[in-house]
Design a protein around this motif. Structure first.
Motif, PDB file in Angstrom:
ATOM      1  N   LEU A 189       0.833  -1.186   0.000  1.00 37.16           N
ATOM      2  CA  LEU A 189       0.000   0.000   0.000  1.00 37.16           C
ATOM      3  C   LEU A 189       0.878   1.249   0.000  1.00 37.16           C
ATOM      4  CD1 LEU A 189      -2.969   1.020   0.174  1.00 37.16           C
ATOM      5  CD2 LEU A 189      -2.636   1.192   2.655  1.00 37.16           C
ATOM      6  N   GLN A 190       0.641   2.131  -0.962  1.00 34.13           N
ATOM      7  CA  GLN A 190       1.357   3.395  -1.080  1.00 34.13           C
ATOM      8  C   GLN A 190       0.370   4.542  -0.867  1.00 34.13           C
ATOM      9  OE1 GLN A 190       4.718   3.307  -1.787  1.00 34.13           O
ATOM     10  NE2 GLN A 190       4.694   1.074  -1.953  1.00 34.13           N
ATOM     11  N   VAL A 191       0.906   5.707  -0.535  1.00 32.62           N
ATOM     12  CA  VAL A 191       0.030   6.860  -0.349  1.00 32.62           C
ATOM     13  C   VAL A 191       0.702   8.109  -0.916  1.00 32.62           C
ATOM     14  CG1 VAL A 191       0.928   7.324   1.984  1.00 32.62           C
ATOM     15  CG2 VAL A 191      -1.334   8.200   1.312  1.00 32.62           C
ATOM     16  N   GLN A 192      -0.097   8.925  -1.576  1.00 29.58           N
ATOM     17  CA  GLN A 192       0.346  10.214  -2.117  1.00 29.58           C
ATOM     18  C   GLN A 192      -0.560  11.295  -1.559  1.00 29.58           C
ATOM     19  OE1 GLN A 192       2.937  11.110  -4.248  1.00 29.58           O
ATOM     20  NE2 GLN A 192       2.290  13.216  -3.901  1.00 29.58           N
ATOM     21  N   GLN A 193       0.023  12.273  -0.873  1.00 27.51           N
ATOM     22  CA  GLN A 193      -0.766  13.355  -0.295  1.00 27.51           C
ATOM     23  C   GLN A 193      -0.925  14.485  -1.310  1.00 27.51           C
ATOM     24  OE1 GLN A 193      -2.247  13.238   2.631  1.00 27.51           O
ATOM     25  NE2 GLN A 193      -1.318  11.350   3.371  1.00 27.51           N
ATOM     26  N   LEU A 194      -2.145  14.977  -1.444  1.00 22.19           N
ATOM     27  CA  LEU A 194      -2.442  16.128  -2.298  1.00 22.19           C
ATOM     28  C   LEU A 194      -3.124  17.192  -1.445  1.00 22.19           C
ATOM     29  CD1 LEU A 194      -3.902  14.332  -5.461  1.00 22.19           C
ATOM     30  CD2 LEU A 194      -1.535  14.990  -5.032  1.00 22.19           C
ATOM     31  N   GLY A 195      -2.589  18.402  -1.478  1.00 20.76           N
ATOM     32  CA  GLY A 195      -3.166  19.481  -0.685  1.00 20.76           C
ATOM     33  C   GLY A 195      -2.521  19.572   0.688  1.00 20.76           C
ATOM     34  N   PRO A 196      -3.109  20.435   1.549  1.00 20.68           N
ATOM     35  CA  PRO A 196      -4.370  21.155   1.364  1.00 20.68           C
ATOM     36  C   PRO A 196      -4.257  22.242   0.301  1.00 20.68           C
ATOM     37  CG  PRO A 196      -3.295  21.884   3.382  1.00 20.68           C
ATOM     38  CD  PRO A 196      -2.485  20.741   2.867  1.00 20.68           C
ATOM     39  N   ALA A 197      -5.326  22.373  -0.486  1.00 19.74           N
ATOM     40  CA  ALA A 197      -5.356  23.360  -1.553  1.00 19.74           C
ATOM     41  C   ALA A 197      -6.785  23.478  -2.055  1.00 19.74           C
ATOM     42  CB  ALA A 197      -4.437  22.943  -2.699  1.00 19.74           C
ATOM     43  N   LEU A 198      -7.012  24.420  -2.968  1.00 18.26           N
ATOM     44  CA  LEU A 198      -8.312  24.514  -3.612  1.00 18.26           C
ATOM     45  C   LEU A 198      -8.634  23.195  -4.310  1.00 18.26           C
ATOM     46  CD1 LEU A 198      -8.023  28.048  -5.257  1.00 18.26           C
ATOM     47  CD2 LEU A 198      -9.644  27.412  -3.460  1.00 18.26           C
ATOM     48  N   LYS A 199      -9.905  22.833  -4.324  1.00 19.52           N
ATOM     49  CA  LYS A 199     -10.311  21.589  -4.969  1.00 19.52           C
ATOM     50  C   LYS A 199      -9.918  21.581  -6.448  1.00 19.52           C
ATOM     51  CE  LYS A 199     -14.010  20.338  -1.780  1.00 19.52           C
ATOM     52  NZ  LYS A 199     -15.451  20.187  -1.528  1.00 19.52           N
ATOM     53  N   SER A 200      -9.968  22.731  -7.090  1.00 22.36           N
ATOM     54  CA  SER A 200      -9.576  22.803  -8.491  1.00 22.36           C
ATOM     55  C   SER A 200      -8.097  22.495  -8.669  1.00 22.36           C
ATOM     56  CB  SER A 200      -9.908  24.187  -9.062  1.00 22.36           C
ATOM     57  OG  SER A 200      -9.358  25.209  -8.256  1.00 22.36           O
ATOM     58  N   VAL A 201      -7.278  22.923  -7.713  1.00 23.01           N
ATOM     59  CA  VAL A 201      -5.839  22.634  -7.778  1.00 23.01           C
ATOM     60  C   VAL A 201      -5.590  21.152  -7.528  1.00 23.01           C
ATOM     61  CG1 VAL A 201      -3.609  23.091  -6.698  1.00 23.01           C
ATOM     62  CG2 VAL A 201      -5.193  24.972  -7.112  1.00 23.01           C
ATOM     63  N   ILE A 202      -6.281  20.581  -6.534  1.00 25.43           N
ATOM     64  CA  ILE A 202      -6.129  19.154  -6.249  1.00 25.43           C
ATOM     65  C   ILE A 202      -6.584  18.317  -7.437  1.00 25.43           C
ATOM     66  CG2 ILE A 202      -7.082  17.270  -4.845  1.00 25.43           C
ATOM     67  CD1 ILE A 202      -6.788  19.028  -2.428  1.00 25.43           C
ATOM     68  N   ALA A 203      -7.666  18.734  -8.094  1.00 29.62           N
ATOM     69  CA  ALA A 203      -8.142  18.015  -9.275  1.00 29.62           C
ATOM     70  C   ALA A 203      -7.069  18.003 -10.361  1.00 29.62           C
ATOM     71  CB  ALA A 203      -9.418  18.670  -9.789  1.00 29.62           C
ATOM     72  N   HIS A 204      -6.417  19.136 -10.567  1.00 30.76           N
ATOM     73  CA  HIS A 204      -5.327  19.236 -11.541  1.00 30.76           C
ATOM     74  C   HIS A 204      -4.202  18.265 -11.170  1.00 30.76           C
ATOM     75  CE1 HIS A 204      -2.446  21.245 -14.256  1.00 30.76           C
ATOM     76  NE2 HIS A 204      -1.598  21.181 -13.259  1.00 30.76           N
ATOM     77  N   GLN A 205      -3.827  18.228  -9.901  1.00 26.80           N
ATOM     78  CA  GLN A 205      -2.759  17.341  -9.439  1.00 26.80           C
ATOM     79  C   GLN A 205      -3.161  15.873  -9.603  1.00 26.80           C
ATOM     80  OE1 GLN A 205      -2.372  18.761  -5.423  1.00 26.80           O
ATOM     81  NE2 GLN A 205      -0.897  20.365  -5.964  1.00 26.80           N
ATOM     82  N   LEU A 206      -4.416  15.571  -9.277  1.00 24.73           N
ATOM     83  CA  LEU A 206      -4.895  14.189  -9.344  1.00 24.73           C
ATOM     84  C   LEU A 206      -4.920  13.683 -10.780  1.00 24.73           C
ATOM     85  CD1 LEU A 206      -6.083  11.839  -7.681  1.00 24.73           C
ATOM     86  CD2 LEU A 206      -8.352  12.805  -8.098  1.00 24.73           C
ATOM     87  N   VAL A 207      -5.423  14.499 -11.690  1.00 27.11           N
ATOM     88  CA  VAL A 207      -5.482  14.097 -13.094  1.00 27.11           C
ATOM     89  C   VAL A 207      -4.084  13.880 -13.661  1.00 27.11           C
ATOM     90  CG1 VAL A 207      -6.057  14.982 -15.391  1.00 27.11           C
ATOM     91  CG2 VAL A 207      -7.744  15.099 -13.560  1.00 27.11           C
ATOM     92  N   ASN A 208      -3.112  14.626 -13.191  1.00 28.08           N
ATOM     93  CA  ASN A 208      -1.725  14.420 -13.630  1.00 28.08           C
ATOM     94  C   ASN A 208      -1.099  13.185 -12.984  1.00 28.08           C
ATOM     95  OD1 ASN A 208      -1.632  16.653 -15.307  1.00 28.08           O
ATOM     96  ND2 ASN A 208      -0.910  18.031 -13.706  1.00 28.08           N
ATOM     97  N   PHE A 209      -1.547  12.842 -11.762  1.00 28.92           N
ATOM     98  CA  PHE A 209      -0.941  11.751 -11.006  1.00 28.92           C
ATOM     99  C   PHE A 209      -1.487  10.381 -11.423  1.00 28.92           C
ATOM    100  CE2 PHE A 209      -1.099   9.019  -7.136  1.00 28.92           C
ATOM    101  CZ  PHE A 209       0.262   8.843  -6.965  1.00 28.92           C
ATOM    102  N   LEU A 210      -2.779  10.278 -11.665  1.00 32.13           N
ATOM    103  CA  LEU A 210      -3.410   8.976 -11.874  1.00 32.13           C
ATOM    104  C   LEU A 210      -2.837   8.182 -13.046  1.00 32.13           C
ATOM    105  CD1 LEU A 210      -7.177   9.738 -11.130  1.00 32.13           C
ATOM    106  CD2 LEU A 210      -5.575   8.413  -9.731  1.00 32.13           C
ATOM    107  N   PRO A 211      -2.563   8.808 -14.210  1.00 26.26           N
ATOM    108  CA  PRO A 211      -2.023   8.003 -15.312  1.00 26.26           C
ATOM    109  C   PRO A 211      -0.729   7.278 -14.978  1.00 26.26           C
ATOM    110  CG  PRO A 211      -2.789  10.111 -16.145  1.00 26.26           C
ATOM    111  CD  PRO A 211      -2.829  10.206 -14.637  1.00 26.26           C
ATOM    112  N   GLY A 212       0.051   7.809 -14.046  1.00 27.63           N
ATOM    113  CA  GLY A 212       1.317   7.186 -13.689  1.00 27.63           C
ATOM    114  C   GLY A 212       1.200   5.943 -12.843  1.00 27.63           C
ATOM    115  N   ILE A 213       0.004   5.677 -12.293  1.00 24.46           N
ATOM    116  CA  ILE A 213      -0.147   4.487 -11.435  1.00 24.46           C
ATOM    117  C   ILE A 213      -1.123   3.486 -12.018  1.00 24.46           C
ATOM    118  CG2 ILE A 213       0.468   5.712  -9.309  1.00 24.46           C
ATOM    119  CD1 ILE A 213      -2.494   5.953  -8.660  1.00 24.46           C
ATOM    120  N   LYS A 214      -1.529   3.694 -13.260  1.00 23.07           N
ATOM    121  CA  LYS A 214      -2.425   2.730 -13.895  1.00 23.07           C
ATOM    122  C   LYS A 214      -1.744   1.371 -14.036  1.00 23.07           C
ATOM    123  CE  LYS A 214      -5.711   5.434 -16.611  1.00 23.07           C
ATOM    124  NZ  LYS A 214      -6.281   5.649 -17.954  1.00 23.07           N
TER     125      LYS A 214
END
Length: 399
Positions: free
Chosen positions: A374-399
């Protein structure tokens, strides 16, 4: 950042949020962009052209018929110069004039004369934003291909609280940068659920939760900006979405389940961000229930379909879950991953008042399995729009 050498035309209209435009200008320059600033007369009442000239390193433009520039048709040259036009803040008046195709000042003229993409970041009183005339203009601008970025919700300078705040400069910078990215999700289809579901008890009462839909909508916008074809299935929320996103509105968990099933074919990534009601009344009364006695009321509940588990069982899409927890975050997140049969779950602590439900901000722990651990990546605290940007960039790398 992909902004090195890019030509960004920053339009500023009248509003207290104009002070944030100075930071946006500075950040654009820091990222390597060349910035030209156009200010309306109203904008100059809130921030001086000299400030923007110092930050941009270029003269500020504010007159439609400038004798020093019009010999060379300066306003047309400026329209041709830009790679991207962003208006921040964009007042209700400016959006109305832009929608009407008016060209009675330099900024609206440039927007009509440019072939470059245009985005506007609305900023106004919450009642002005909610006014049907403003919402009509917003919808029409989106149909014309103009991106609407925001607004955020929160405290306003007038003392009101609600939607109407301009997005933060850091968020706007990310969105401008996204425009120049290589669209990493181009060719992909993302299906996203957002918001609450409501389960009727009788014609006037229902079971629901506190989800605002903001996180799911932010992810949909971020995925669309990254080039994905996006379908958004949402429960009842008071949010707008860009015209490029296919939106399906539902009420109940069963309706959301059926909508997901109907859209699932060909989906590459499924993000289950909606706060789906776990249970619904077994029987919804057809008439309003009346108080029978002082002993209380018993309502028999039945379980709703598990949308995420169904999606994972299809073995055709990369499935991402969300877990809104109040305690034992990691323990419950890992258990939910196992139960749903997925490899990624985004968990947040909704017991906190500064993030989560109804807030513009969030802090997300992305749990995922890698090499069996089990791994964990912390995003934020930040605006939800910023976290969404980070998440969309992060997810393809762990598919």
């Amino acid at each position: 950042m992909k902004l090195q050498g890019k030509k960004v035309l920053l339009g500023i209209t009248g509003g207290i949020a104009a002070y944030k435009s100075a930071e946006l200008c500075r950040n654009l320059k820091k990222a390597g962009a060349e910035v030209r600033v156009v200010m309306t007369k109203g904008a100059q009442a809130f921030i001086t052209p000299l400030t923007l000239q110092a930050l941009s390193g270029n003269p500020v433009h504010h007159d439609l018929l400038d004798p020093n520039a019009e010999a060379a048709m300066g306003h047309i040259e400026l329209a041709r110069w830009s790679d991207f036009v962003v208006v921040a803040p964009a007042s209700a008046d400016f959006m109305a004039r832009l929608n009407a195709g008016m060209a009675d000042d330099l900024l609206t003229t440039l927007c009509l004369a440019t072939a470059s993409p245009i985005a506007v970041a609305p900023a106004m009183n919450q009642q002005m934003w909610a006014n049907p005339a403003t919402q009509h203009n917003v919808q029409q601008l989106m149909l014309k291909g103009i991106e609407i970025w925001g607004p955020d919700e929160g405290d306003q300078a007038c003392g009101d609280v609600g939607p109407g705040r301009m997005l933060e400069p850091s968020d706007l910078l990310n969105r401008i940068d996204d425009h120049f990215n290589d669209k990493p999700l181009k060719g992909q289809h993302w299906l996203i659920t957002a918001g609450p579901t409501v389960e009727p008890i009788d014609p006037v009462r229902y079971l629901a939760n506190r989800s605002s839909g903001k996180m799911g909508f932010a992810i949909a916008e971020a995925a669309a900006r990254a080039g994905a074809e996006v379908t958004l299935v949402t429960g009842p929320v008071n949010l707008t979405v860009s015209g490029s996103i296919k939106r399906i509105d539902v009420q109940t968990a069963q309706q959301m389940f059926e909508a997901v099933q109907s859209q699932f074919k060909g989906v590459d990534t499924f993000v289950a961000c909606a706060a789906v009601s776990d249970y619904r009344p077994k029987v919804a009364a057809q008439q309003k229930l009346k108080k029978q006695s002082d002993d209380g009321l018993t309502i028999e509940l039945t379980q709703n379909p598990d949308i995420l588990r169904w999606a994972a069982e299809q073995n055709t899409a990369f499935c991402v879950g969300f877990a809104a927890e109040t305690n034992n975050i990691e323990e419950y997140a890992e258990a939910k991953m196992t139960k749903k049969g997925i490899n990624v779950i985004c968990a947040n602590d909704v017991s906190r008042k500064d993030i989560g439900f109804s807030s513009d901000n969030n802090e997300v722990s992305v749990y995922y399995k890698k090499d069996g651990a089990l791994q964990v990546q912390q995003l934020g605290p930040a605006l939800k729009s910023v976290i969404a940007h980070q998440l969309v960039n992060f997810l393809p790398g762990i598919k």
